[in-house]
Design an enzyme around this catalytic site. Structure first.
Site, PDB file in Angstrom:
ATOM      1  N   HIS A 133       0.867  -1.255  -0.230  1.00  0.00           N
ATOM      2  CA  HIS A 133       0.136   0.068   0.151  1.00  0.00           C
ATOM      3  C   HIS A 133       0.927   1.315   0.181  1.00  0.00           C
ATOM      4  O   HIS A 133       1.225   2.248  -0.970  1.00  0.00           O
ATOM      5  CB  HIS A 133      -0.632  -0.617   1.293  1.00  0.00           C
TER       6      HIS A 133
ATOM      7  N   TYR B 129      -3.718  17.657   5.133  1.00  0.00           N
ATOM      8  CA  TYR B 129      -2.579  16.867   5.878  1.00  0.00           C
ATOM      9  C   TYR B 129      -0.946  17.447   5.884  1.00  0.00           C
ATOM     10  O   TYR B 129      -0.263  16.679   7.017  1.00  0.00           O
ATOM     11  CB  TYR B 129      -3.047  15.493   5.477  1.00  0.00           C
TER      12      TYR B 129
END
Ligand code: CA
Ligand code: CA
Ligand code: MG
Ligand code: MG
Ligand code: NI
Lengths: 435, 435
Positions: free
Chosen positions: A142, A258
């Site tokens: 991932h 973020y």
């Protein structure tokens, strides 16, 4: 594994080899309390404790009866692994065909009636009172796939990634049990490149609502503030058990917010966990090697074993509002770069206190094989650039209102499966908000 | 403000205009319970409730007596702002020279003896049971100074900074009350440039242990999951009160770990709060305009008032192991770009549930004037490049073992000060760890 006098489907996640713990309530007794799952039934341990001589079944455990009547598993978890081991073994005996305590339950129709309930008759609650929730990023494939997407293949992994289990503090208040509807979050979203002069975000329902397939780990016993947990003591001393975790993510909200402090509103609207905590001992037979890390690790991360993770088959189903289900991802929890003991050792290296009931997420788990092995739509669709095909003529880039995501996880052969049951959430439409 | 029959130093933070709430215990009764501070004394509200007719003093409040006997302020906070207002006003009357309830306490020597205790005789505890802790980054001059240091003046602020209150989820388990020793964390630290090929971090006690001067805000009443809190309803509906917050930070640990998911071990070893919660109403007279933001804000962040923050004088003292104290920073909480109602509105925009007792940190507060107005050593020393001079011949870049940091905060004139008392922590040497 011996067989049970309870009728258990051979494909059940809840074989006699499992005995996962959860918190139930019933229409007759709405007080949340402790139970274990066995086949398609649950054994209500509060009812058992009230009606049977537990001292015969679980000799010498202080504090067990109040722990079994608690509205969360925290008190039981706090008792520590040797107690969990003893209680699970005693329950396996109690439910075994050739039980040594046949009179206690097997041959006691009145108590069976009160304590052995069909799963369809119970409501499941959050199993733990969660003090803090930390989400790691240990799914190697991932991290590579997402890093490649945003930074290119040469810079896919950040410089720290192979040296320490990267993680962030999540939002404990937003963790819900399987079945709880998940409302599509509204958030600030920037459609233009943020590097453009004078970026102007809009406030709108997320257009990139995603799921994340993760394994969650609950902490049993705390460490004192300032005292790190040694990697070799983390499992036996501090791990209670495991759940499936869907860390729902609004990719567009996350992208704008973020930098530099990490995910916030893109992640804190909901995370769903499966209701049954599979005890650490139940997964012991399914240990496996994780992703190889050729980095020379510091002593505090050296586990001294090659099989620090588990080979749990993991599946992701997407069910449309019309009820059509497609399995869109299938992978294994062995695709982790870091084990939970390594995560715990790192988390506490500077003295951070873990408490009973704290939840650690593995990070999204994807296999090395691309789309069909991915644990997020972000990867499957390359951030929305290609579609995932569903049964019939339907397709998705990200989630639509009315879609349900169901995670499943299990190991072992028929008649001895150790599984998690379902971790399910259905997307509800966004709230109306003054923008 | 009238005067009190309790003898109060004119410079006390705890004038009759304040009445902050905290959790105490005593040698005689070690059960933590609710008290208010008044001058150099505390009024034990559990003792008051046990010995006086509270219905006369606080008519018509359900659940108050159990809330005042609780080991945290959560039950009281949960009662909501109108109750806090009524109870504070009644206590101000009870303690006023011309009290309408003179027989209840002022003229009741036996009850005064039991309930009005010198602060030196009580131990302070964490005031709230903290479910989740979120730290924002709303100190504008801090963000500019730190951004300039690491990215240059042209890119000091990230593109999102003026559009939304940037924040991250912190670690609730690591929050301690003033006076708790803070152990220097061990962590992974990279001495070389992380962009160099094959970076090799070491594991060592932090060499860049820093403090952060912040204001903390406690949540009173929860919102339902999925339901955003409107900015105009956040204060009256959801703010309980305020504390000082020192968000200790290991800069070297933080620097290596924080990309891409934000601060983790660099922040989760300890955060210290002052023990007395100053109720929101007590700060109302000290409202001020925050830092001007010329960005066009989305509706959900428009507060409709110019005085969303407070002008609280904030000071940072550094005391060496030898006992020499230097005030190294002095600023005001008005230097915030975002108010707490804006932070709450943003935090819940996507539906994130707030719970009673949740703590929000403002982010480090620095003034516009450079070194002496800074809320962190990172800024004062330009990341260790220059020293802060202390009394005598001593100096610091970052904190040494044995150093104590004391935060103070107050507003108002003598005889009517509303202050926080001290938020203090002393640095203990790092633990021995297998590296
Ligand atoms: Ca995640
Ligand atoms: Ca901070
Ligand atoms: Mg989440
Ligand atoms: Mg902190
Ligand atoms: Ni007055």
């Amino acid at each position: 594994m011996s067989s049970s006098w309870v009728d258990i489907d051979p494909a059940s996640d809840f074989s006699l080899a499992n005995i996962p713990f959860g918190i139930i309530s019933t229409a007759e007794d709405q007080t949340p309390r402790v139970a274990v799952a066995i086949g398609s039934h649950v054994l209500d341990l509060k009812a058992l404790a009230a009606n049977a001589n537990l001292a015969a079944l679980f000799p010498g455990i202080d504090g067990l009866t109040p722990a079994l009547s608690s509205p969360s598993l925290n008190a039981f978890a706090q008792l520590g692994r040797p107690v969990h081991r003893q209680v699970r073994a005693a329950l396996q005996d109690l439910l075994a065909t050739n039980t040594q305590h046949s009179a206690l339950l097997r041959d006691n129709a009145a108590l069976r009636q009160r304590a052995l309930l069909p799963q369809t008759a119970v409501q499941m609650h959050l199993p733990m009172e969660i003090g803090d929730y930390t989400d790691f990023y240990a799914g190697y494939h991932h991290a590579v796939a997402v890093g490649r997407m945003f930074r290119g293949a040469d810079n896919a992994l950040q410089p720290n990634y192979l040296h320490l289990p990267v993680g962030y503090h999540g939002r404990a208040s937003s963790i819900v049990v399987s079945g709880t509807p998940v409302r599509r979050p509204v958030g600030q979203i920037l459609l233009a490149d943020p590097k453009m002069p004078a970026p102007m975000p809009e406030v709108a329902p997320s257009r990139k609502l995603d799921m994340e397939l993760e394994l969650g780990c609950f902490i049993s016993r705390p460490n004192a503030m300032g005292e790190a947990i040694a990697v070799g003591e983390a499992d036996e001393g501090h791990v209670f058990g495991y759940v499936l975790l869907n860390d729902w993510s609004a990719r567009d909200v996350q992208m704008w917010e973020y930098v530099p402090l990490g995910p916030f509103n893109g992640k804190n609207f909901a995370s769903t966990i499966s209701p049954w905590v599979v005890l650490a001992d139940a997964l012991e037979p399914f240990r496996a090697g994780g992703v190889e890390n050729r980095t020379v690790l510091h002593e505090y991360l050296r586990e001294g074993r090659e099989d620090g993770v588990f080979d749990i088959t993991l599946e992701v189903d997407l069910t449309t509002a019309e009820g059509d289900t497609t399995t869109i991802g299938r992978t294994s929890s062995k695709h982790l770069l870091w084990s939970f003991p390594q995560m715990i050792a790192h988390h506490t290296l500077g003295g951070c206190p873990m408490r009973t009931g704290d939840l650690l997420g593995s990070g999204t788990i994807s296999g090395p094989g691309g789309q069909g092995e991915s644990g997020s739509l972000l990867e499957m669709t390359e951030n929305g650039r290609k579609e995932v095909l569903l049964r019939g003529t339907d397709a998705r880039t990200f989630l639509r209102d009315g879609d349900s995501i169901t995670l499943r996880g299990f190991c072992g052969a028929e008649n001895g499966r150790v599984g998690f049951g379902e971790c399910r959430g259905k997307i509800a439409g966004a709230a109306q908000t003054r923008r």
